[in-house]
Design a protein around this motif. Structure first.
Motif, PDB file in Angstrom:
ATOM      1  N   PHE A  43       1.466  -5.120   0.421  1.00 51.58           N
ATOM      2  CA  PHE A  43       2.743  -4.419   0.345  1.00 51.58           C
ATOM      3  C   PHE A  43       2.689  -3.051  -0.594  1.00 51.58           C
ATOM      4  O   PHE A  43       3.431  -2.063  -0.413  1.00 51.58           O
ATOM      5  N   GLY A  44       1.798  -3.112  -1.486  1.00 55.06           N
ATOM      6  CA  GLY A  44       1.777  -1.894  -2.625  1.00 55.06           C
ATOM      7  C   GLY A  44       1.002  -0.561  -1.946  1.00 55.06           C
ATOM      8  O   GLY A  44       1.208   0.439  -2.272  1.00 55.06           O
ATOM      9  N   LEU A  45      -0.183  -0.901  -1.431  1.00 56.03           N
ATOM     10  CA  LEU A  45      -1.103   0.197  -0.816  1.00 56.03           C
ATOM     11  C   LEU A  45      -0.297   0.986   0.074  1.00 56.03           C
ATOM     12  O   LEU A  45      -0.632   2.199   0.097  1.00 56.03           O
ATOM     13  N   PRO A  46       0.417   0.550   1.084  1.00 59.04           N
ATOM     14  CA  PRO A  46       1.150   1.569   1.826  1.00 59.04           C
ATOM     15  C   PRO A  46       2.041   2.477   1.131  1.00 59.04           C
ATOM     16  O   PRO A  46       2.196   3.572   1.812  1.00 59.04           O
ATOM     17  N   GLU A  47       2.425   2.405  -0.243  1.00 63.10           N
ATOM     18  CA  GLU A  47       3.007   3.429  -0.949  1.00 63.10           C
ATOM     19  C   GLU A  47       2.136   4.663  -1.112  1.00 63.10           C
ATOM     20  O   GLU A  47       2.544   5.859  -1.272  1.00 63.10           O
ATOM     21  N   PHE A  48       0.555   4.388  -0.921  1.00 60.07           N
ATOM     22  CA  PHE A  48      -0.117   5.719  -1.183  1.00 60.07           C
ATOM     23  C   PHE A  48      -0.766   5.782   0.487  1.00 60.07           C
ATOM     24  O   PHE A  48      -1.968   6.465   0.487  1.00 60.07           O
ATOM     25  N   HIS A  49      -0.079   5.420   1.323  1.00 60.98           N
ATOM     26  CA  HIS A  49      -0.361   5.677   2.811  1.00 60.98           C
ATOM     27  C   HIS A  49      -1.870   4.966   3.171  1.00 60.98           C
ATOM     28  O   HIS A  49      -2.832   5.263   3.965  1.00 60.98           O
ATOM     29  N   ILE A  50      -2.054   3.863   2.528  1.00 62.60           N
ATOM     30  CA  ILE A  50      -3.290   3.033   2.589  1.00 62.60           C
ATOM     31  C   ILE A  50      -2.537   1.478   3.252  1.00 62.60           C
ATOM     32  O   ILE A  50      -1.905   0.862   2.474  1.00 62.60           O
TER      33      ILE A  50
END
Length: 210
Positions: free
Chosen positions: A68-75
């Motif tokens: 859930f956290g990495l999508p904040e960095f478009h990953i």
């Protein structure tokens, strides 16, 4: 039979996740165990910090961060990959201590004899220290692998279709949670109990050998 079939499908995913986690965790643990003893202070402190974070954060938090956290960095990682990376980091951090203890248990005299014979430090690690250290550390490593298998149940929180996820899905449909969870527990035991017996047998053989 349909319930058992669904649970077996989940068990297959749990075993796959365990294997991929160990495939990441064991090499990472070995690398950290060796690098912690590096003469380079930046490398040493980076590896110590990396291992401490992996040991300090609950695996559930690691899973949530990578999914859930990495999508904040478009990953964006798929559920299985996020679970493998998260549990692999945590497993590698703990295994580094197990492996380091095994490496430290190799008699100092063997290191000195290898150095006296002209072997470089890298070759001493490769041919003398690591093979013996891994053999010494193997029982606790197998024991920890059992804990990794149990820990894969956390992956249901990020939608990995492992055993516990299937059990909850069946329970939500039939409203018979106790029965299906007992069935899931039996499947966990089918894997865990033989592995635990194998660890005990290997430890006895190792003591007799020593």
């Amino acid at each position: 039979m349909g319930t058992w079939r669904q649970l077996l499908d989940g068990l297959t995913v749990s075993v796959e996740l365990t294997v991929t986690t160990l495939a990441v965790g064991i090499p990472l643990g070995l690398l950290l165990a060796v690098a912690v003893g590096s003469k380079s202070r930046p490398i040493r402190w980076f590896c110590i910090a990396f291992a401490e974070i992996g040991r300090g954060l609950p695996w559930l938090v690691l899973l949530q961060i990578f999914y859930f956290g990495l999508p904040e960095f478009h990953i964006t990682l798929g559920a299985m990959l996020a679970a493998t990376v998260g549990t692999g980091w945590g497993a590698g951090a703990f295994m580094s201590e197990i492996i380091r203890a095994g490496l430290d248990a190799v008699p100092e005299g063997q290191r000195e004899a290898a150095a006296a014979s002209g072997l470089a430090y890298r070759d001493i690690l490769r041919y003398v220290v690591i093979p013996q250290g891994i053999r010494i550390a193997l029982p606790p490593l197998i024991g920890f692998a059992i804990m990794v298998f149990q820990g894969t149940s956390l992956a249901f929180t990020i939608a990995v279709p492992e055993l516990l996820s299937h059990a909850y899905g069946i329970g939500a449909t039939t409203f018979r949670y106790l029965n299906v969870l007992i069935m899931a527990g039996i499947l966990y035991a089918v894997i865990i109990v033989p592995c635990a017996l194998m660890v005990g047998r290997y430890e006895r053989q190792l003591r007799n050998f020593v």
